[in-house]
Design a protein around this motif. Structure first.
Motif, PDB file in Angstrom:
ATOM      1  N   GLN A   1      -7.189 -22.945 -56.862  1.00 52.10           N
ATOM      2  CA  GLN A   1      -7.904 -22.489 -55.698  1.00 52.10           C
ATOM      3  C   GLN A   1      -9.397 -22.996 -55.873  1.00 52.10           C
ATOM      4  O   GLN A   1     -10.241 -22.397 -54.866  1.00 52.10           O
ATOM      5  CB  GLN A   1      -7.543 -21.066 -55.467  1.00 52.10           C
TER       6      GLN A   1
ATOM      7  N   PHE B   1      -0.185 -15.282 -55.979  1.00 49.01           N
ATOM      8  CA  PHE B   1      -1.750 -15.953 -55.960  1.00 49.01           C
ATOM      9  C   PHE B   1      -2.548 -14.863 -56.810  1.00 49.01           C
ATOM     10  O   PHE B   1      -3.765 -15.108 -56.747  1.00 49.01           O
ATOM     11  CB  PHE B   1      -2.215 -16.029 -54.670  1.00 49.01           C
TER      12      PHE B   1
ATOM     13  N   LYS C   1      -2.145 -16.834 -50.361  1.00 50.03           N
ATOM     14  CA  LYS C   1      -2.698 -15.654 -50.075  1.00 50.03           C
ATOM     15  C   LYS C   1      -2.492 -15.232 -48.366  1.00 50.03           C
ATOM     16  O   LYS C   1      -2.122 -14.128 -47.980  1.00 50.03           O
ATOM     17  CB  LYS C   1      -4.189 -15.424 -50.274  1.00 50.03           C
TER      18      LYS C   1
ATOM     19  N   TYR D   1      -7.233 -19.929 -48.391  1.00 50.01           N
ATOM     20  CA  TYR D   1      -5.886 -19.952 -49.425  1.00 50.01           C
ATOM     21  C   TYR D   1      -4.891 -19.636 -49.095  1.00 50.01           C
ATOM     22  O   TYR D   1      -4.338 -18.363 -48.764  1.00 50.01           O
ATOM     23  CB  TYR D   1      -6.680 -18.583 -50.576  1.00 50.01           C
TER      24      TYR D   1
END
Lengths: 199, 199
Positions: free
Chosen positions: A47, A169, B60, B57
């Motif tokens: 990320q 995540f 997420k 992200y």
């Protein structure tokens, strides 16, 4: 029996209360829990993060430490902010995989979380690890050697890859047998309830 | 009477259930709640983000939409994923400030959240806003003009600045009279309990 995978990184702050809470709650709910340590580092790196988001975003970090402190007080868990943060969790994760293939893995996980977040110990120190596994009647030298063996190293990489593939995540995360993902210590009860309903 | 500030952005996903839950929970707890709309945009921008972290992200983001869907089902709240996301929340926030200075602000906030996340309406459309405020017996043209007036614009900027100064980095957030910050819809009950104990 319904099943739930408990995914965590030893450096993850909210994994501490989750690791300490999950066994009794799962027993009450009648859910079989599988402890699955993995590494957040590679997932964060993908990320674009080179450290914890709690370090990258100071306001979020300040809040998290206060929130964790309140949470631990509520749960009557000792709390000390680890220095440094995050701790390298590689060694503890590998040792946990050794223990989880035997019968002392879950107990070790709880002990490692307590040591790091309750007593301020460094979990990347093999002396700490040796002390934590001493009560399990295993040979610390053998366990540490096994933890650094190629099969265990490969297994941890595979587990981290599996976590990422399942959409994980962050930690703690919980995954039910039917693939429902729940993220965060505060989703533990809902994950257990889903595991029971979905099975 | 204990007090709690409820900070939210109209584009914030978890602010939707929080906005719909807070009034009855606060009434039961005996806590006076102050609705404080603000803009997350400038706060995100200061962290280097040009959109919602749920867009930046993707893992997420995917999780959040599923989690919100589950949560709304549990709360029996209608849910539709807004398109686009995030919606520009500037207009709704300014209108809310007008309403909160009169007696229809909270009701408008709930209506705007329901429209956006329950019905899929665009809250940056002044026709939607006019429709939402129609039941309050106010003149839509006057309210919209007032919402775009310099004092209201300045007030929203000041509120956003105040949120940032108090350490707020996301929404919904709750702040007690003694300055305790709680972040997230799932912290609402704890924030109310703290407001009662701390006052």
């Amino acid at each position: 029996m319904p099943a739930l995978d408990f995914w965590f990184d030893f450096a993850s702050t909210y994994s501490y209360p989750a690791a300490l809470r999950i066994a009794p709650l799962a027993a009450t709910a009648g859910v079989a829990v599988r402890f699955r340590p993995f590494l957040l580092g590679p997932i964060f790196k993908a990320q674009g993060w080179n450290t914890s988001p709690f370090n990258l975003y100071p306001a979020k970090g300040r809040y998290m430490w206060r929130d964790l402190e309140r949470l631990c007080a509520e749960l009557d868990l000792p709390f000390r902010r680890p220095q440094p943060f995050p701790q390298p969790s590689l060694l503890a994760a590998r040792v946990a995989l050794v223990g989880l293939a035997e019968d002392w893995g879950e107990e070790f996980c709880r002990a490692a979380f307590r040591a790091q977040f309750g007593a301020g110990d460094r979990i990347d120190d093999s002396a700490t690890i040796a002390r934590l596994i001493a009560p399990f009647g295993v040979d610390p030298g053998e366990v540490l050697a096994s933890a650094q063996s190629e099969p265990i190293k490969a297994r941890l990489r595979e587990e981290t890859q599996a976590a990422q593939t399942q959409g994980i995540f962050g930690a703690p995360s919980f995954v039910t047998a039917d693939g429902e993902l729940f993220w965060g210590n505060d989703r533990l009860e809902r994950a257990l309830a889903w595991a029971v309903r979905g099975s």
